[in-house]
Design an enzyme around this catalytic site. Structure first.
Site, short mmCIF file in Angstrom:
data_model
loop_
_atom_site.label_atom_id
_atom_site.label_comp_id
_atom_site.label_asym_id
_atom_site.label_seq_id
_atom_site.Cartn_x
_atom_site.Cartn_y
_atom_site.Cartn_z
N ILE A 45 -26.23 0.11 13.48
CA ILE A 45 -27.72 0.74 13.58
C ILE A 45 -28.18 0.00 14.72
O ILE A 45 -29.30 0.40 15.37
CB ILE A 45 -28.31 0.53 12.43
CG1 ILE A 45 -27.72 1.57 11.30
CG2 ILE A 45 -29.70 1.04 12.40
CD1 ILE A 45 -28.31 1.48 9.87
N ASN A 102 -15.65 1.64 18.19
CA ASN A 102 -15.69 3.05 17.76
C ASN A 102 -17.05 3.46 17.70
O ASN A 102 -17.19 4.81 17.38
CB ASN A 102 -14.83 3.54 16.88
CG ASN A 102 -14.91 3.11 15.28
OD1 ASN A 102 -15.77 1.79 15.32
ND2 ASN A 102 -14.71 3.61 14.45
N CYS A 113 -10.15 -14.93 -16.50
CA CYS A 113 -8.88 -14.82 -17.26
C CYS A 113 -8.13 -13.69 -16.62
O CYS A 113 -6.78 -13.51 -16.75
CB CYS A 113 -9.06 -14.94 -18.66
SG CYS A 113 -10.11 -13.70 -19.41
N GLY A 122 -30.44 -7.81 13.59
CA GLY A 122 -28.97 -7.33 13.36
C GLY A 122 -28.47 -6.23 14.76
O GLY A 122 -29.52 -5.49 15.18
N ALA A 123 -27.46 -6.58 15.24
CA ALA A 123 -26.99 -5.85 16.45
C ALA A 123 -25.47 -5.08 15.93
O ALA A 123 -24.91 -5.36 17.10
CB ALA A 123 -26.75 -6.82 17.63
#
Length: 712
Positions: free
Chosen positions: A30, A60, A175, A26-27
């Site tokens: 974190i 950001n 539904c 993961g980049a």
């Protein structure tokens, strides 16, 4: 670099850091911070993998990326940025999915430690299983708003990601989505399904057309037939009306009264994706069809159809790109129609450029896709008199987002690397789980450590010695193909499962292409897979074996066709439970009688030990669920022993209390932060934790669970 300077790290750790090989999965928020910390700490052999690309909204908080990187691979750009800190480091980047078969157990075995910074459950589950089988320590981390946590997963020493179930993701009956929405989220889910019907990978349970087989509509039919009067349209009348209606290739009516769309995608193509034609179909004609089910609106406010020409009369331009940029404004109905037309134009152009069976994938960060969903959701909300939302709010709800806080990511990543130091030195007792909190606890702790390492769950369906689950399933309606796709792959997160019946050596599913194609369409019951049969599922890629105990039940129309139960004892009949309770009560009564006889000299009572004033009892602690819906903590008074109920996405294990002096009942501090948006983040870091939606305990109070639609 810290490891390159003598005296910064202990000499032993310094050498370990220089020689170790680390994998970062993961980049994102974190992952960027973890990679930066690893390089600055002196790690020189690092590999990082991530399938995602950089979006403008990432800038950001993901500080290895800049505006010129938008659209590029996160893993590759993170590598380039990290090398600027230490050009001598060896960093390998993979722009790929971690669940790809290119990254098997042998791939993981070459690492000394794996640091996970993932943002979805399926990938976390996969990495958990791979690290367990490779016997490589995994440091799992996650954040949600101002809360974060870091925990160690090591085979045989700690609980794994799946040791304790996790709460199901919120879902809704079909539904409700199709006929009677009452909340903004219902309209948002419907709009996402519409996107898939037109441009994405369409699923059977994502139909957006009116459902004439709605139980409420069926009640209407029965009432109308029995009374012989009334203004409610019966399914037969709906059938008749549909037959008399000129066929335009859009609608058909099935035998059970379902109004279904015949090849909606092809029909839209034939209409050249004309905005007015599609708008009138979805927001006028379908709504009029719902109004024919009069009984649905006896206790509900009836929807109000909307006509395209009344919003954008002929000759009025529907191209106003400035409207879609107003993310915090609640668009008017006319503005929604304009955005709908603009987004439809862009999406159809992109879709027509695809080759073969390729489809578009809905992404909250894809502007036309997000604009389309926001506009459709708000139009439908208007029709059903539901509060409309701004594009920003809809994006948060559609993407299940908790606003990411850069500071929380940085703190969590820092703790992850500190835990990596402990792992390299084999200081396992120092690898206890740590939680980052918004407020100080009664001991003035912002970072709250767990009391001890929670051990493996002996009943875990993944890391126990004999993994097994009970599968409550309608064998008369589920096919072999459904077993593979819906149960094994989607729910149990297997990659390439093989299934056989050990007793008869019958092969039901094979990962070898074409080997079992001829039986995949058969029902389980046709293959003699009935109540009590035990299946053996094996995923060679994950090196994962699982016993599946079949428990048949006859599902009603709105029932889920299957449910995974963690432990077989949850299927125990109530009569047996009551009989056991009676036996226990009798046993308690006999023990009480024995005590009385002993007190009167009439018998020997067992030694009850010291009085309770000398022996402590476990404190009565109430668990309070935090507002961020991800961490679960128990906080006590300063004079109490450290007892913390740990949780990774609702994962709770309470460490045993210390025995000593008598305790006071603990006080639970409830953390109610009104400034945090309480919606799960699917694009940023989700807290690590076992997935309860994958293995839930059977709630016996729900005798007739309804069929639900899972939200992405």
């Amino acid at each position: 670099m810290a490891a390159a300077i003598d005296g910064v790290l202990p000499s032993t750790l310094q050498e370990l850091v220089k020689k170790s090989k680390v994998l970062v999965v993961g980049a994102g928020g974190i992952g960027c911070e973890v990679l930066k910390n690893l390089v600055l700490s002196g790690f020189t052999d690092i590999e990082i993998i991530d399938l995602d690309t950089i979006d403008l909204s990432n800038l950001n908080r993901q500080f290895l990326f800049h505006r010129e990187h938008v659209g590029k691979s996160k893993a590759r750009v993170a590598r380039e940025s990290a090398l600027s800190f230490n050009p001598d480091a060896k960093i390998t980047a993979y722009h790929d999915s971690v669940t790809s078969t290119d990254y098997g157990v042998n791939f993981y075995k070459k690492f000394d430690v794996v640091l996970s910074a993932l943002d979805n459950r399926a990938a976390r589950i996969h990495v958990n299983r791979m690290c367990l089988n490779a016997d490589v320590p995994l440091i799992e981390s996650g954040t949600a708003g101002y809360s974060g946590q870091v925990e160690l997963i090591k085979r045989g020493l700690t609980q794994c990601y799946e040791c304790t179930p996790k709460e199901k993701q919120r879902s809704f009956p079909g539904c409700t989505i199709r006929n009677t929405p009452s909340e903004p989220i219902h309209c948002i889910v419907w709009a996402k399904h519409l996107f898939n019907q037109l441009f994405g990978e369409s699923l059977d349970d994502e139909d957006i057309s009116p459902d004439a087989a709605d139980p409420d509509a069926q009640d209407a039919a029965v009432s109308a037939d029995s009374d012989g009067a009334g203004g409610d349209a019966t399914p037969k009348e709906l059938d008749k009306e549909a037959e008399e209606k000129p066929k335009d290739g859009k609608d058909d009516v099935t035998d059970n009264g379902n109004v279904v769309r015949i090849n909606t995608r092809q029909w839209a193509k034939d209409c050249n994706y004309d905005a007015g034609t599609l708008f009138n179909k979805f927001f006028n004609e379908d709504i009029n069809c719902l109004l024919l089910m009069g009984n649905l609106w006896l206790k509900r406010r009836a929807p109000v159809p909307v006509q395209w020409d009344t919003l954008l009369p002929e000759g009025k331009s529907d191209d106003n790109p400035e409207i879609a940029k107003q993310h915090h404004k609640v668009w008017s109905l006319e503005e929604c129609a304009s955005v709908f037309a603009s987004a439809l134009k862009e999406l159809s152009a992109s879709f027509l450029k695809l080759e073969g069976d390729d489809t578009l994938s809905w992404d909250k960060d894809d502007q036309p896709a997000m604009d389309f969903v926001a506009a459709c959701a708000n139009v439908r909300s208007y029709i059903f008199n539901i509060e409309r939302k701004s594009r920003f709010e809809i994006k948060s709800m559609a993407g299940n987002i908790i606003p990411a806080i850069a500071t929380t990511n940085a703190i969590t990543a820092g703790i992850s690397v500190l835990r990596a130091f402990n792992v390299l030195e084999a200081k396992w007792t120092q690898c206890i789980t740590v939680y980052a909190r918004l407020r100080l606890n009664p001991r003035n702790q912002f970072l709250v450590p767990d009391a001890s390492l929670p051990g493996p769950n002996p009943d875990c369906s993944v890391c126990s010695k004999d993994p097994a689950i009970t599968l409550k399933i309608d064998t008369k309606r589920m096919t072999i193909r459904d077993l593979r796709d819906e149960v094994l792959i989607k729910t149990l997160n297997m990659v390439k499962p093989d299934v056989e019946v050990p007793l008869t050596s019958t092969v039901l599913l094979s990962s070898e292409e074409g080997e079992t194609d001829d039986i995949e369409g058969k029902l389980l019951s046709e293959m003699n897979i009935v109540d009590g049969v035990i299946l053996k599922a094996d995923d060679f890629f994950q090196n994962y074996e699982l016993r599946i105990i079949i428990s048949h039940f006859d599902a009603e129309r709105e029932d889920n066709l299957f449910e995974v139960v963690a432990q077989a004892k949850q299927l125990q009949p109530k009569e047996e439970e009551q009989s056991k309770e009676k036996v226990e009560e009798k046993k308690e009564d006999s023990e009480k009688s024995a005590k009385k006889r002993s007190a009167n000299g009439g018998g020997d009572a067992p030694d009850e030990g010291p009085s309770t004033s000398k022996r402590s009892k476990p404190a009565d602690v109430d668990v309070v669920e935090d507002d961020d819906d991800d961490c679960l903590l128990i906080e006590e008074d300063e004079d109490e022993a450290d007892t913390v109920a740990v949780a990774t996405d609702k994962l709770s294990v309470q460490s045993p209390p210390k025995v000593g002096t008598k305790r006071k009942p603990s006080e639970v501090i409830e953390d109610n932060d009104e400034d945090i948006t309480e919606i799960m983040d699917s694009s940023d870091e989700e807290l690590a934790g076992p997935t309860k939606c994958k293995r839930t305990r059977l709630d016996e109070s729900l005798s007739q669970p309804v069929e639900v639609i899972n939200i992405d």
